[in-house]
Scaffold this motif. Structure first.
Motif, PDB file in Angstrom:
ATOM      1  N   UNK A 206      19.303   4.601  22.958  1.00 50.80           N
ATOM      2  CA  UNK A 206      20.095   3.413  22.631  1.00 50.80           C
ATOM      3  C   UNK A 206      19.791   2.254  23.568  1.00 50.80           C
ATOM      4  N   UNK A 207      19.216   2.545  24.752  1.00 54.72           N
ATOM      5  CA  UNK A 207      18.937   1.501  25.731  1.00 54.72           C
ATOM      6  C   UNK A 207      17.512   0.970  25.590  1.00 54.72           C
ATOM      7  N   UNK A 208      16.920   1.084  24.405  1.00 56.25           N
ATOM      8  CA  UNK A 208      15.575   0.585  24.162  1.00 56.25           C
ATOM      9  C   UNK A 208      15.636  -0.694  23.346  1.00 56.25           C
ATOM     10  N   UNK A 209      14.556  -1.469  23.428  1.00 62.97           N
ATOM     11  CA  UNK A 209      14.373  -2.624  22.549  1.00 62.97           C
ATOM     12  C   UNK A 209      13.529  -2.148  21.370  1.00 62.97           C
ATOM     13  N   UNK A 210      14.034  -2.361  20.143  1.00 59.41           N
ATOM     14  CA  UNK A 210      13.386  -1.834  18.944  1.00 59.41           C
ATOM     15  C   UNK A 210      12.574  -2.928  18.247  1.00 59.41           C
ATOM     16  N   UNK A 211      11.326  -2.600  17.938  1.00 61.13           N
ATOM     17  CA  UNK A 211      10.425  -3.557  17.283  1.00 61.13           C
ATOM     18  C   UNK A 211       9.690  -2.865  16.144  1.00 61.13           C
ATOM     19  N   UNK A 212       9.766  -3.368  14.910  1.00 62.90           N
ATOM     20  CA  UNK A 212       8.899  -2.853  13.849  1.00 62.90           C
ATOM     21  C   UNK A 212       7.472  -3.333  14.097  1.00 62.90           C
ATOM     22  N   UNK A 213       6.502  -2.433  13.972  1.00 58.68           N
ATOM     23  CA  UNK A 213       5.109  -2.804  14.200  1.00 58.68           C
ATOM     24  C   UNK A 213       4.251  -2.339  13.031  1.00 58.68           C
ATOM     25  N   UNK A 214       3.219  -3.110  12.778  1.00 59.87           N
ATOM     26  CA  UNK A 214       2.245  -2.776  11.749  1.00 59.87           C
ATOM     27  C   UNK A 214       1.217  -1.854  12.367  1.00 59.87           C
ATOM     28  N   UNK A 215       1.203  -0.598  11.895  1.00 60.88           N
ATOM     29  CA  UNK A 215       0.346   0.392  12.554  1.00 60.88           C
ATOM     30  C   UNK A 215      -1.107   0.252  12.123  1.00 60.88           C
ATOM     31  N   UNK A 216      -1.349   0.028  10.843  1.00 59.90           N
ATOM     32  CA  UNK A 216      -2.712  -0.088  10.331  1.00 59.90           C
ATOM     33  C   UNK A 216      -3.016  -1.557  10.104  1.00 59.90           C
ATOM     34  N   UNK A 217      -4.060  -2.118  10.730  1.00 58.43           N
ATOM     35  CA  UNK A 217      -4.381  -3.538  10.521  1.00 58.43           C
ATOM     36  C   UNK A 217      -4.732  -3.808   9.064  1.00 58.43           C
ATOM     37  N   UNK A 218      -4.411  -5.005   8.560  1.00 55.64           N
ATOM     38  CA  UNK A 218      -4.736  -5.345   7.173  1.00 55.64           C
ATOM     39  C   UNK A 218      -6.217  -5.582   6.996  1.00 55.64           C
ATOM     40  N   UNK A 219      -6.679  -5.495   5.745  1.00 49.12           N
ATOM     41  CA  UNK A 219      -8.047  -5.883   5.441  1.00 49.12           C
ATOM     42  C   UNK A 219      -8.169  -7.380   5.666  1.00 49.12           C
ATOM     43  N   UNK A 220      -9.121  -7.854   6.505  1.00 47.89           N
ATOM     44  CA  UNK A 220      -9.215  -9.291   6.736  1.00 47.89           C
ATOM     45  C   UNK A 220      -9.648 -10.020   5.482  1.00 47.89           C
ATOM     46  N   UNK A 221      -9.069 -11.207   5.268  1.00 51.82           N
ATOM     47  CA  UNK A 221      -9.471 -11.990   4.113  1.00 51.82           C
ATOM     48  C   UNK A 221     -10.804 -12.648   4.407  1.00 51.82           C
ATOM     49  N   UNK A 222     -11.643 -12.869   3.400  1.00 52.02           N
ATOM     50  CA  UNK A 222     -12.949 -13.476   3.625  1.00 52.02           C
ATOM     51  C   UNK A 222     -12.800 -14.914   4.088  1.00 52.02           C
ATOM     52  N   UNK A 223     -13.793 -15.404   4.845  1.00 55.49           N
ATOM     53  CA  UNK A 223     -13.769 -16.764   5.354  1.00 55.49           C
ATOM     54  C   UNK A 223     -14.578 -17.710   4.487  1.00 55.49           C
ATOM     55  N   UNK A 224     -15.021 -17.257   3.330  1.00 56.47           N
ATOM     56  CA  UNK A 224     -15.786 -18.108   2.430  1.00 56.47           C
ATOM     57  C   UNK A 224     -15.169 -18.019   1.053  1.00 56.47           C
ATOM     58  N   UNK A 225     -15.434 -19.021   0.225  1.00 56.71           N
ATOM     59  CA  UNK A 225     -14.902 -19.022  -1.130  1.00 56.71           C
ATOM     60  C   UNK A 225     -15.523 -17.903  -1.938  1.00 56.71           C
TER      61      UNK A 225
END
Length: 503
Positions: free
Chosen positions: A355-374
């Protein structure tokens, strides 16, 4: 009724499926797995406030510890999720740290004197400053950091696209400043905003929303590039609290006299009343995936579905981390007796967790990066714009297909008849034989902050079709959630497809 001309932000919610595990996700390092299987895509991180190893717990079953950390962390006064498996920590003596959950490693990033820190995060990163007042700022985004100095003592700060927005006071006058991470241009500055609550970042780092100094019933939106007003909403009572949805597409505003809460949607330019409240709200916190709001008047706490319904009181105390709305509709709450899990339908049970912890939701698996070109005729991608990946979809709203949309079932491509986007999962938002309408649609979605692409295919009859896509996403669950979000926010009939890597 409230009247509005403000384009603010839109609604989001949750997926009905648990996230799928990516096979290529990085393995934990420097820690011991407590159970015999990999962590899910999201987890609940428990950080001891007095310092010590972190615990990663199952988001769907917080009783279950997924892994125990092996690194002793410093005492934690505040913690905010950055992106992926990175968390910003405010430690003792003004020290700021970054904790890498995947590697179980902690790095000190800098120090801001003057005692207690303030640490705030948005979709663009986090900013730390001294609560007692000082011009120093430390900005974080992913694994990057910047040091800035405001023109006056910082009252509030927010991470924006390629910089920070700062409300600072000097010689009795408060001004809003934009400080770019690059010094290539002189930052804009303006006055006239800053009455509490100080404000928030929306539109994926491109909009600031404040209560107007001159009119406590009015909300004003500013473009970060110029700090010029781009929208305004006025309510029947004074605004007492503000919050943005996780997708940054909807702004929630609580008012007094009579106590009520409203949502302002920047796509439809409308204000809708969510509910009348039992008392005046002082703080608003969207649940993790945005399907509900947690609201407090400083004493009592209520849970309010964004799709409509009566507020339900939740037992607990309000702090910087808890209560937290969970994807299944439940709430993780801290009481005088310890932590409790509040069930979606009511009732609660104790949770065996620190109970004496600070709780944070975290994204465990990184997302697929979006492309940098059209992609295949789509609009140019902005590498600085992030997909609304932290917002899963709300309950399904009215479904209206866009003009020229194809049938909702998959169009099977002929061999060699598909071009365009990289592999991943996508929400299909439109399909047509002529490309012009699809290109206009994806351009509009791109400007709203969604990752987009255009795919050209041939069906079994040899007909050429052009598809508007939102993605890529790492999992089908995310694409399903994005489809529901688009159905609710944009009234776009959407369905999901997966694109395999080329052989």
């Amino acid at each position: 009724m409230a009247a509005a001309v403000l384009a603010a932000a839109g609604c989001d919610g949750r997926s009905d499926q648990r996230p799928e595990r990516r096979a290529d996700a990085p393995a934990p390092q420097g820690t011991a797995l407590v159970v015999g299987r990999a962590a899910e895509e999201w987890g609940l991180l428990a950080l001891p406030r007095d310092g010590g190893p972190a615990q990663l717990r199952d988001l769907a079953s917080p009783d279950r510890t997924v892994r125990e950390g092996g690194t002793r962390l410093p005492p934690v006064a505040e913690a905010r999720h950055l992106e992926g498996a990175l968390v910003a920590l405010a430690g003792p003596a003004g020290r700021v740290f970054r904790y890498d959950v995947a590697r179980d490693s902690v790095t000190e990033l800098g120090r801001i004197a003057r005692g207690e820190l303030r640490l705030r995060a948005s979709g663009e990163g986090a900013v730390a400053w001294a609560a007692a007042g000082a011009p120093d700022l430390l900005a974080l985004a992913g694994d990057r950091r910047w040091e800035h100095e405001a023109s006056g003592n910082v009252l509030w700060a927010g991470a924006i696209h390629d910089g920070v927005a700062v409300l600072a006071e000097a010689e009795g006058r408060a001004t809003l400043q934009v400080i770019p991470h690059s010094d290539a241009t002189a930052p804009p500055e303006t006055g006239g905003v800053g009455a509490p609550p100080p404000g928030l970042v929306a539109g994926w780092g491109r909009r600031l929303v404040f209560r107007d100094d001159d009119d406590p019933r009015a909300l004003v939106a500013l473009a970060v590039e110029s700090l010029e007003p781009v929208g305004r909403a006025r309510f029947d009572g004074p605004i007492t609290a503000l919050a943005a949805s996780p997708s940054s597409h909807e702004i929630y505003a609580a008012i007094a006299d009579p106590p009520a809460i409203f949502a302002v949607n920047r796509f439809a330019f409308t204000v809708r009343r969510l509910a009348t409240l039992p008392a005046t709200a002082r703080e608003i916190r969207p649940s993790l995936f945005g399907e509900a709001l947690l609201v407090t008047d400083g004493e009592a706490i209520w849970r309010l579905p964004v799709s409509g319904g009566l507020p339900v009181e939740v037992r607990g105390t309000w702090a910087g981390d808890l209560p937290l709305g969970l994807p299944d509709g439940g709430v993780l709450s801290r009481t005088a007796d310890g932590l409790r899990l509040v069930a979606p339908g009511g009732g609660s049970r104790p949770l065996e967790a620190p109970a004496d912890a600070w709780w944070v939701p975290v994204r465990w698996v990184p997302p697929v990066p979006r492309p940098d070109v059209a992609e295949a005729g789509g609009p140019p991608a902005d590498p600085g714009r992030r997909a609304p990946r932290d917002a899963l979809a709300a309950a399904e709203g009215e479904r209206t297909a866009p003009d020229g949309a194809g049938p909702p079932e998959e169009l099977p491509p002929a061999e060699g008849g598909e071009t365009g986007p990289p592999p991943g999962y996508y929400a299909i938002v439109g399909s047509a034989r002529q490309p012009e309408g699809i290109e206009r649609l994806v351009t509009d979605l791109s400007e709203a902050g969604f990752p987009v692409a255009v795919q050209t295919i041939r069906d079994l009859a040899g007909e050429t079709w052009h598809r508007g896509l939102v993605g890529p996403f790492a999992t089908r669950a995310e694409a399903d959630a994005a489809a529901r979000q688009l159905q609710r926010e944009r009234r776009l009939q959407s369905w999901v497809t997966g694109i395999e890597p080329d052989a």
